[in-house]
Design a protein around this motif. Structure first.
Motif, short mmCIF file in Angstrom:
data_model
loop_
_atom_site.label_atom_id
_atom_site.label_comp_id
_atom_site.label_asym_id
_atom_site.label_seq_id
_atom_site.Cartn_x
_atom_site.Cartn_y
_atom_site.Cartn_z
N ILE A 1 0.87 -1.18 0.00
CA ILE A 1 0.00 0.00 0.00
C ILE A 1 0.90 1.23 0.00
CG2 ILE A 1 -1.73 1.28 1.31
CD1 ILE A 1 -2.62 -1.44 2.48
N PRO A 2 0.65 2.18 -0.89
CA PRO A 2 1.47 3.39 -0.91
C PRO A 2 1.48 4.09 0.44
CG PRO A 2 0.03 3.31 -2.83
CD PRO A 2 -0.40 2.20 -1.92
N LYS A 3 2.61 4.67 0.78
CA LYS A 3 2.79 5.31 2.09
C LYS A 3 1.84 6.48 2.33
CE LYS A 3 7.66 4.01 2.44
NZ LYS A 3 7.53 2.86 3.29
N ASP A 4 1.36 7.11 1.26
CA ASP A 4 0.48 8.27 1.43
C ASP A 4 -1.00 7.88 1.58
OD1 ASP A 4 0.40 7.46 -1.28
OD2 ASP A 4 -0.31 9.44 -1.89
N ILE A 5 -1.28 6.57 1.63
CA ILE A 5 -2.65 6.09 1.82
C ILE A 5 -2.69 5.27 3.10
CG2 ILE A 5 -4.52 4.68 0.87
CD1 ILE A 5 -3.40 5.20 -1.91
N SER A 6 -3.48 5.74 4.06
CA SER A 6 -3.58 4.99 5.31
C SER A 6 -4.51 3.80 5.15
CB SER A 6 -4.08 5.89 6.45
OG SER A 6 -5.46 6.13 6.32
N PHE A 7 -4.19 2.76 5.88
CA PHE A 7 -5.02 1.56 5.81
C PHE A 7 -6.44 1.87 6.31
CE2 PHE A 7 -6.51 -2.64 7.26
CZ PHE A 7 -6.46 -3.29 6.05
N ASP A 8 -6.54 2.69 7.34
CA ASP A 8 -7.87 3.07 7.86
C ASP A 8 -8.70 3.79 6.80
OD1 ASP A 8 -7.47 1.87 10.32
OD2 ASP A 8 -6.83 3.72 11.30
N SER A 9 -8.06 4.63 5.99
CA SER A 9 -8.80 5.33 4.94
C SER A 9 -9.24 4.34 3.85
CB SER A 9 -7.99 6.48 4.34
OG SER A 9 -6.88 6.01 3.62
N ILE A 10 -8.44 3.33 3.59
CA ILE A 10 -8.83 2.29 2.64
C ILE A 10 -10.04 1.54 3.18
CG2 ILE A 10 -8.16 0.06 1.64
CD1 ILE A 10 -5.32 1.18 1.40
N VAL A 11 -10.00 1.17 4.46
CA VAL A 11 -11.11 0.44 5.07
C VAL A 11 -12.39 1.25 4.97
CG1 VAL A 11 -12.03 -0.48 7.23
CG2 VAL A 11 -9.64 -0.92 6.62
N GLU A 12 -12.35 2.50 5.38
CA GLU A 12 -13.56 3.33 5.38
C GLU A 12 -14.08 3.55 3.96
OE1 GLU A 12 -16.81 5.26 6.72
OE2 GLU A 12 -15.38 4.09 7.89
N THR A 13 -13.19 3.83 3.04
CA THR A 13 -13.61 4.08 1.66
C THR A 13 -14.18 2.81 1.03
OG1 THR A 13 -11.96 5.81 1.45
CG2 THR A 13 -12.85 4.91 -0.60
N PHE A 14 -13.54 1.68 1.28
CA PHE A 14 -14.05 0.41 0.76
C PHE A 14 -15.43 0.11 1.34
CE2 PHE A 14 -14.52 -4.23 0.84
CZ PHE A 14 -14.36 -4.51 -0.50
N CYS A 15 -15.62 0.37 2.63
CA CYS A 15 -16.92 0.15 3.27
C CYS A 15 -17.99 1.01 2.61
CB CYS A 15 -16.85 0.46 4.76
SG CYS A 15 -16.03 -0.82 5.72
N ARG A 16 -17.70 2.27 2.43
CA ARG A 16 -18.70 3.16 1.81
C ARG A 16 -19.00 2.75 0.38
NH1 ARG A 16 -17.52 9.26 4.05
NH2 ARG A 16 -17.36 8.67 6.25
N TYR A 17 -17.97 2.39 -0.36
CA TYR A 17 -18.12 1.91 -1.74
C TYR A 17 -19.02 0.68 -1.77
CZ TYR A 17 -16.70 -0.19 -6.20
OH TYR A 17 -16.69 -0.75 -7.44
N THR A 18 -18.76 -0.25 -0.87
CA THR A 18 -19.53 -1.49 -0.81
C THR A 18 -20.95 -1.24 -0.36
OG1 THR A 18 -17.49 -2.71 -0.36
CG2 THR A 18 -19.55 -3.82 0.16
N GLU A 19 -21.14 -0.35 0.60
CA GLU A 19 -22.49 -0.03 1.08
C GLU A 19 -23.34 0.59 -0.02
OE1 GLU A 19 -21.31 0.59 5.77
OE2 GLU A 19 -21.40 2.33 4.45
N GLU A 20 -22.77 1.44 -0.82
CA GLU A 20 -23.52 2.03 -1.94
C GLU A 20 -23.95 0.95 -2.92
OE1 GLU A 20 -21.22 5.14 -3.75
OE2 GLU A 20 -21.19 6.33 -1.91
N ASP A 21 -23.03 0.06 -3.25
CA ASP A 21 -23.33 -1.04 -4.16
C ASP A 21 -24.35 -1.99 -3.54
OD1 ASP A 21 -22.79 -2.46 -6.68
OD2 ASP A 21 -21.88 -3.97 -5.37
N PHE A 22 -24.21 -2.24 -2.25
CA PHE A 22 -25.11 -3.14 -1.54
C PHE A 22 -26.55 -2.62 -1.59
CE2 PHE A 22 -27.22 -4.41 2.45
CZ PHE A 22 -27.22 -5.78 2.28
N TYR A 23 -26.73 -1.32 -1.42
CA TYR A 23 -28.07 -0.74 -1.46
C TYR A 23 -28.71 -0.96 -2.83
CZ TYR A 23 -31.89 2.57 -1.03
OH TYR A 23 -33.13 3.14 -1.02
N GLU A 24 -27.96 -0.78 -3.89
CA GLU A 24 -28.49 -1.00 -5.24
C GLU A 24 -28.82 -2.47 -5.44
OE1 GLU A 24 -29.43 1.29 -7.40
OE2 GLU A 24 -28.84 2.73 -5.86
N TRP A 25 -27.94 -3.34 -4.98
CA TRP A 25 -28.16 -4.78 -5.09
C TRP A 25 -29.41 -5.19 -4.32
CZ3 TRP A 25 -27.88 -8.29 -1.00
CH2 TRP A 25 -27.91 -9.64 -1.36
#
Length: 72
Positions: free
Chosen positions: A20-44
């Protein structure tokens, strides 16, 4: 909606060996992935609701059969 701890554990396993690039925190990846998945989940979820309930005209016999299949 998603349990962040569960997703964090999931991503830890799935991203093992991926740098993972040093300028991207793992916590920001987790939160962004969760939001991305939640948006898709709602449509599904909406799509499955329409399908399950036959676009507002439920086939109750079909639903009874699904209930028997899943709950027996």
């Amino acid at each position: 909606m998603l349990e962040r701890k569960v997703i964090k554990d999931f991503l830890c396993c799935r991203l093992e060996g991926i740098e993972i690039p040093k300028d991207i925190s793992f916590d920001s990846i987790v939160e962004t992935f969760c939001r991305y998945t939640e948006e898709d989940f709602y449509e599904w979820l909406n799509d499955n609701f329409k399908s399950f309930f036959n676009r507002g005209n439920p086939d109750w016999d079909w639903i009874r059969d699904r209930i028997k299949d899943y709950l027996s």
